[in-house]
Design a protein around this motif. Structure first.
Motif, mmCIF file in Angstrom:
data_model
loop_
_atom_site.group_PDB
_atom_site.id
_atom_site.type_symbol
_atom_site.label_atom_id
_atom_site.label_comp_id
_atom_site.label_asym_id
_atom_site.label_seq_id
_atom_site.Cartn_x
_atom_site.Cartn_y
_atom_site.Cartn_z
ATOM 1 N N THR A 19 0.828 -1.219 0.000
ATOM 2 C CA THR A 19 0.000 0.000 0.000
ATOM 3 C C THR A 19 0.859 1.266 0.000
ATOM 4 O OG1 THR A 19 -0.172 -0.082 2.410
ATOM 5 C CG2 THR A 19 -1.947 -1.132 1.153
ATOM 6 N N TRP A 20 2.049 1.164 -0.545
ATOM 7 C CA TRP A 20 2.961 2.313 -0.574
ATOM 8 C C TRP A 20 2.342 3.505 -1.281
ATOM 9 C CZ3 TRP A 20 4.511 4.608 -5.055
ATOM 10 C CH2 TRP A 20 4.264 3.908 -6.239
ATOM 11 N N TRP A 21 1.525 3.253 -2.277
ATOM 12 C CA TRP A 21 0.936 4.321 -3.078
ATOM 13 C C TRP A 21 -0.059 5.147 -2.272
ATOM 14 C CZ3 TRP A 21 -4.315 4.002 -3.862
ATOM 15 C CH2 TRP A 21 -4.905 2.768 -3.573
ATOM 16 N N LEU A 22 -0.676 4.552 -1.238
ATOM 17 C CA LEU A 22 -1.571 5.326 -0.370
ATOM 18 C C LEU A 22 -0.789 6.372 0.423
ATOM 19 C CD1 LEU A 22 -3.879 2.470 0.947
ATOM 20 C CD2 LEU A 22 -4.484 4.278 -0.679
ATOM 21 N N VAL A 23 0.393 5.985 0.877
ATOM 22 C CA VAL A 23 1.257 6.925 1.591
ATOM 23 C C VAL A 23 1.704 8.031 0.641
ATOM 24 C CG1 VAL A 23 3.395 7.166 2.931
ATOM 25 C CG2 VAL A 23 1.992 5.113 3.188
ATOM 26 N N LEU A 24 1.996 7.655 -0.598
ATOM 27 C CA LEU A 24 2.387 8.632 -1.621
ATOM 28 C C LEU A 24 1.269 9.657 -1.851
ATOM 29 C CD1 LEU A 24 4.360 9.583 -3.888
ATOM 30 C CD2 LEU A 24 3.147 7.987 -5.398
ATOM 31 N N ILE A 25 0.048 9.171 -2.003
ATOM 32 C CA ILE A 25 -1.080 10.078 -2.239
ATOM 33 C C ILE A 25 -1.296 10.997 -1.041
ATOM 34 C CG2 ILE A 25 -3.594 10.180 -2.563
ATOM 35 C CD1 ILE A 25 -3.288 7.659 -4.325
ATOM 36 N N ARG A 26 -1.182 10.468 0.162
ATOM 37 C CA ARG A 26 -1.309 11.318 1.356
ATOM 38 C C ARG A 26 -0.258 12.419 1.342
ATOM 39 N NH1 ARG A 26 -1.688 7.932 6.734
ATOM 40 N NH2 ARG A 26 -2.126 9.971 7.578
ATOM 41 N N GLY A 27 0.955 12.082 0.952
ATOM 42 C CA GLY A 27 2.018 13.079 0.875
ATOM 43 C C GLY A 27 1.738 14.139 -0.169
ATOM 44 N N ILE A 28 1.264 13.713 -1.325
ATOM 45 C CA ILE A 28 0.956 14.665 -2.402
ATOM 46 C C ILE A 28 -0.171 15.603 -1.976
ATOM 47 C CG2 ILE A 28 0.006 14.851 -4.738
ATOM 48 C CD1 ILE A 28 1.578 12.227 -5.383
ATOM 49 N N VAL A 29 -1.209 15.051 -1.359
ATOM 50 C CA VAL A 29 -2.332 15.874 -0.897
ATOM 51 C C VAL A 29 -1.846 16.888 0.149
ATOM 52 C CG1 VAL A 29 -4.537 15.817 0.368
ATOM 53 C CG2 VAL A 29 -4.111 14.192 -1.475
ATOM 54 N N ALA A 30 -0.967 16.456 1.049
ATOM 55 C CA ALA A 30 -0.441 17.370 2.066
ATOM 56 C C ALA A 30 0.340 18.514 1.422
ATOM 57 C CB ALA A 30 0.453 16.611 3.053
ATOM 58 N N ILE A 31 1.143 18.199 0.422
ATOM 59 C CA ILE A 31 1.922 19.243 -0.256
ATOM 60 C C ILE A 31 0.995 20.209 -0.988
ATOM 61 C CG2 ILE A 31 3.556 19.690 -2.134
ATOM 62 C CD1 ILE A 31 5.047 17.146 -1.230
ATOM 63 N N ILE A 32 0.001 19.691 -1.678
ATOM 64 C CA ILE A 32 -0.952 20.560 -2.379
ATOM 65 C C ILE A 32 -1.651 21.476 -1.381
ATOM 66 C CG2 ILE A 32 -3.136 20.576 -3.669
ATOM 67 C CD1 ILE A 32 -2.106 17.986 -5.063
ATOM 68 N N PHE A 33 -2.095 20.908 -0.267
ATOM 69 C CA PHE A 33 -2.735 21.707 0.780
ATOM 70 C C PHE A 33 -1.797 22.817 1.261
ATOM 71 C CE2 PHE A 33 -3.072 22.222 5.442
ATOM 72 C CZ PHE A 33 -4.291 22.898 5.490
ATOM 73 N N GLY A 34 -0.554 22.491 1.527
ATOM 74 C CA GLY A 34 0.415 23.480 2.006
ATOM 75 C C GLY A 34 0.687 24.570 0.988
ATOM 76 N N ILE A 35 0.841 24.196 -0.263
ATOM 77 C CA ILE A 35 1.110 25.186 -1.317
ATOM 78 C C ILE A 35 -0.086 26.117 -1.502
ATOM 79 C CG2 ILE A 35 1.459 25.467 -3.803
ATOM 80 C CD1 ILE A 35 3.260 22.941 -3.660
ATOM 81 N N LEU A 36 -1.291 25.566 -1.509
ATOM 82 C CA LEU A 36 -2.475 26.405 -1.659
ATOM 83 C C LEU A 36 -2.596 27.403 -0.505
ATOM 84 C CD1 LEU A 36 -5.121 23.838 -2.958
ATOM 85 C CD2 LEU A 36 -3.998 25.677 -4.251
ATOM 86 N N ALA A 37 -2.278 26.960 0.696
ATOM 87 C CA ALA A 37 -2.336 27.866 1.846
ATOM 88 C C ALA A 37 -1.291 28.972 1.730
ATOM 89 C CB ALA A 37 -2.137 27.084 3.147
ATOM 90 N N LEU A 38 -0.125 28.677 1.154
ATOM 91 C CA LEU A 38 0.912 29.694 0.980
ATOM 92 C C LEU A 38 0.601 30.650 -0.178
ATOM 93 C CD1 LEU A 38 4.203 27.650 1.502
ATOM 94 C CD2 LEU A 38 3.246 29.386 3.023
ATOM 95 N N ILE A 39 0.028 30.132 -1.242
ATOM 96 C CA ILE A 39 -0.269 30.951 -2.419
ATOM 97 C C ILE A 39 -1.334 32.002 -2.105
ATOM 98 C CG2 ILE A 39 -1.338 30.898 -4.705
ATOM 99 C CD1 ILE A 39 0.090 28.260 -5.203
#
Length: 177
Positions: free
Chosen positions: A7-27
């Motif tokens: 289930t490595w890809w689930l961890v990957l998706i969680r990481g990507i979602v976290a980064i998107i969330f962080g970038i949107l909050a900064l933008i």
């Protein structure tokens, strides 16, 4: 470990979602806290769903914690959507009191650690800074909320990067077919 590696890809998706969330909050720092609460709600729900999916591929020990984490994430996201104003203020105060209590705990631990370790003053200073941060959030919630947006955004990006790196380490553990 093999179950986690599947289930490595689930961890990957969680990481990507976290980064998107962080970038949107900064933008969009000028957008109201309301938008951050909506972003938080969406992230919490998505993260909770993926944690539940991941729970069914793991061993018994980690399964319960992933299920609890998933359910709490989904519930936190729902609360954020239903009561965004209360969520904002509640989140701010939870963080404030958490910072104060952990700061006090670090100060006490630093004082008690004097007999065991050197440079315990760093733990004490960290505790003082944490407690001051919590008090400032309570005194100036509006300014604290804006600062909190930046802290949460930076945390989300760093957390996302860590999750992505971790996902590829899990992927390497997968049996080659």
């Amino acid at each position: 470990m093999e179950q986690i590696s599947r289930t490595w890809w689930l961890v990957l998706i969680r990481g990507i979602v976290a980064i998107i969330f962080g970038i949107l909050a900064l933008i969009w720092p000028g957008i109201t806290i309301y938008v951050l609460v909506i972003f938080f709600g969406a992230y919490a729900i998505v993260s909770g769903i993926f944690a539940l999916f991941a729970a069914f591929g793991h061993g018994v020990q980690s399964k319960a914690w992933l299920i609890i984490s998933g359910i709490l994430g989904i519930l936190a996201g729902i609360v954020a959507f239903v009561w965004p104003g209360i969520t904002t203020l509640a989140l701010l105060y939870v963080i404030a009191f958490w910072a104060i209590f952990t700061g006090i705990a670090e100060i006490v631990a630093g004082i008690r650690a004097r007999a065991v370790i050197e440079n315990e003053w760093m733990m004490i200073v960290g505790g003082i800074l944490s407690a001051i941060f919590g008090v400032l959030l309570i005194i100036w919630p509006a300014s604290g909320a804006l600062a909190l947006i930046w802290l949460i955004a930076i945390f989300a990006i760093i957390y996302g990067i860590v999750m992505i790196v971790l996902s590829f380490r899990f992927k390497k553990l997968a049996p080659q077919t």
